[in-house]
Design an enzyme around this catalytic site. Structure first.
Site, PDB file in Angstrom:
ATOM      1  N   GLY A  11       7.114  -2.619 -17.411  1.00 42.30           N
ATOM      2  CA  GLY A  11       7.595  -2.441 -18.787  1.00 42.30           C
ATOM      3  C   GLY A  11       8.377  -3.663 -19.249  1.00 42.30           C
ATOM      4  N   ASP A  77      18.558  -7.500 -15.675  1.00 40.69           N
ATOM      5  CA  ASP A  77      19.139  -6.261 -15.169  1.00 40.69           C
ATOM      6  C   ASP A  77      19.549  -5.443 -16.382  1.00 40.69           C
ATOM      7  OD1 ASP A  77      19.717  -5.031 -12.462  1.00 40.69           O
ATOM      8  OD2 ASP A  77      21.498  -4.492 -13.608  1.00 40.69           O
ATOM      9  N   TYR A 170      13.581   5.356 -20.024  1.00 38.76           N
ATOM     10  CA  TYR A 170      14.203   6.442 -20.789  1.00 38.76           C
ATOM     11  C   TYR A 170      13.764   6.473 -22.257  1.00 38.76           C
ATOM     12  CZ  TYR A 170      17.193   6.624 -16.682  1.00 38.76           C
ATOM     13  OH  TYR A 170      17.640   6.727 -15.381  1.00 38.76           O
ATOM     14  N   ARG A 197      16.876  -5.762 -24.972  1.00 37.66           N
ATOM     15  CA  ARG A 197      16.131  -6.853 -24.314  1.00 37.66           C
ATOM     16  C   ARG A 197      15.674  -7.887 -25.344  1.00 37.66           C
ATOM     17  NH1 ARG A 197      13.435  -3.775 -21.741  1.00 37.66           N
ATOM     18  NH2 ARG A 197      14.798  -3.915 -19.922  1.00 37.66           N
TER      19      ARG A 197
HETATM   20  P1  ITT Z   1      13.562  -5.142 -11.396  1.00 36.39           P
HETATM   21  O1  ITT Z   1      14.918  -5.075 -10.705  1.00 36.39           O
HETATM   22  O2  ITT Z   1      12.452  -5.500 -10.463  1.00 36.39           O
HETATM   23  O3  ITT Z   1      13.609  -6.005 -12.630  1.00 36.39           O
HETATM   24  P2  ITT Z   1      14.061  -2.350 -12.052  1.00 36.39           P
HETATM   25  O4  ITT Z   1      13.299  -1.328 -12.856  1.00 36.39           O
HETATM   26  O5  ITT Z   1      14.545  -1.927 -10.686  1.00 36.39           O
HETATM   27  O6  ITT Z   1      13.163  -3.669 -11.931  1.00 36.39           O
HETATM   28  P3  ITT Z   1      16.759  -2.480 -13.092  1.00 36.39           P
HETATM   29  O7  ITT Z   1      17.443  -2.310 -11.787  1.00 36.39           O
HETATM   30  O8  ITT Z   1      17.293  -3.473 -14.086  1.00 36.39           O
HETATM   31  O9  ITT Z   1      15.237  -2.884 -12.919  1.00 36.39           O
HETATM   32  O10 ITT Z   1      16.714  -1.033 -13.764  1.00 36.39           O
HETATM   33  C1  ITT Z   1      16.266  -0.905 -15.053  1.00 36.39           C
HETATM   34  C2  ITT Z   1      16.084   0.569 -15.383  1.00 36.39           C
HETATM   35  O11 ITT Z   1      16.802   0.874 -16.585  1.00 36.39           O
HETATM   36  C3  ITT Z   1      14.615   0.840 -15.697  1.00 36.39           C
HETATM   37  O12 ITT Z   1      13.921   1.201 -14.514  1.00 36.39           O
HETATM   38  C4  ITT Z   1      14.721   1.953 -16.716  1.00 36.39           C
HETATM   39  O13 ITT Z   1      14.892   3.172 -16.055  1.00 36.39           O
HETATM   40  C5  ITT Z   1      16.009   1.610 -17.469  1.00 36.39           C
HETATM   41  N1  ITT Z   1      15.721   0.736 -18.641  1.00 36.39           N
HETATM   42  C6  ITT Z   1      16.058  -0.565 -18.810  1.00 36.39           C
HETATM   43  N2  ITT Z   1      15.590  -1.038 -19.969  1.00 36.39           N
HETATM   44  C7  ITT Z   1      14.936  -0.019 -20.541  1.00 36.39           C
HETATM   45  C8  ITT Z   1      14.209   0.093 -21.733  1.00 36.39           C
HETATM   46  O14 ITT Z   1      14.027  -0.935 -22.549  1.00 36.39           O
HETATM   47  N3  ITT Z   1      13.656   1.272 -22.010  1.00 36.39           N
HETATM   48  C9  ITT Z   1      13.813   2.319 -21.185  1.00 36.39           C
HETATM   49  N4  ITT Z   1      14.458   2.292 -20.018  1.00 36.39           N
HETATM   50  C10 ITT Z   1      15.031   1.120 -19.699  1.00 36.39           C
END
Ligand code: ITT
Length: 213
Positions: A11, A77, A170, A197
């Site tokens: 995503g 993050d 989410y 973002r």
């Molecule tokens: P990387 O560390 O590999 O980048 P990750 O998914 O583990 O991937 P994070 O630790 O930053 O990354 O967690 C981000 C989480 O926050 C993501 O999995 C979603 O559940 C939520 N999230 C972040 N941005 C979002 C968005 O734009 N829309 C919906 N949920 C989001």
């Protein structure tokens, strides 16, 4: 200019790629910004991600992968902060359901599990107290050196039932009042225009314009 994205989240990759495309060459002194997934990301040792803030986690990730790969590395993050839950899921957004009863121990949390967990925890919380915001921290590093950090947020509210099928994480539960829709009901360009973002990435682009490599 080429930036390598240190993320395993499809995503995030989709949104950041669209943001770079939308920026066009004029945003970075005629060069354009090209984003590419970090080569062999899945085989590299994972970065520690146990800090208490999005900014520190993004910095750690960018620094870690900049030691293992050539070129400019960008790490994202991000997550959801829900006021009624004292800021949770916060930096644990990706694995929120692992902290609750929704999943057996040791099972990786999928978006649907996290959303179920969120709805369960907010079950008795009235609409006016369901305020939340997304945060995104983007860190830029190269060859074991941190170059910059950008972050931004996006304010909304958690609805009681999922709506829409775009986006990720989410988004089906995150209602964005200015457009009267959940993030998952928005097109990718609309989400990128308003999201945490999108706003953080445009700050990164401005930085790159002002600091050409
Ligand atoms: P990387 O560390 O590999 O980048 P990750 O998914 O583990 O991937 P994070 O630790 O930053 O990354 O967690 C981000 C989480 O926050 C993501 O999995 C979603 O559940 C939520 N999230 C972040 N941005 C979002 C968005 O734009 N829309 C919906 N949920 C989001």
């Amino acid at each position: 200019m080429k930036l390598f994205l240190a993320t395993s989240n499809p995503g995030k990759l989709r949104e950041l790629a669209a943001l770079a495309d939308a920026a066009g060459p004029e945003r970075s002194r005629g060069e354009g910004v090209e984003l590419a997934p970090l080569r062999d990301y899945g085989r590299l040792p994972r970065a520690p991600e146990d800090d208490a803030s999005f900014a520190l986690n993004a910095l750690e990730k960018a620094l870690h992968y900049s030691r293992l790969a050539e070129g400019f590395v960008v790490a994202d993050d991000s997550g959801l902060v829900v006021e009624a839950l004292g800021g949770r899921p916060g930096v644990h957004s990706a694995r929120y359901a692992q902290t609750g009863a929704a999943l057996p121990a040791g099972t990786a949390a999928a978006d649907a599990d996290n959303n179920r967990q969120l709805l369960a925890e907010l079950e008795s919380v009235p609409e006016e107290q369901r305020t939340a915001h997304y945060i995104c921290a983007l860190a830029l590093a190269r060859s074991d050196r941190l170059l910059a950090l950008f972050s931004d947020s996006c304010e909304g509210r958690i609805v009681k039932e999922p709506r829409g099928s775009s986006g990720f994480g989410y988004d089906p539960l995150f209602y964005f009042p200015p457009l009267g829709k959940t993030m998952a009901e928005l097109s990718l360009p609309d989400k990128n225009q308003h999201s945490h973002r999108g706003k953080a990435f445009r700050k990164l682009l401005t930085y790159l314009t002002e600091h050409p490599a």
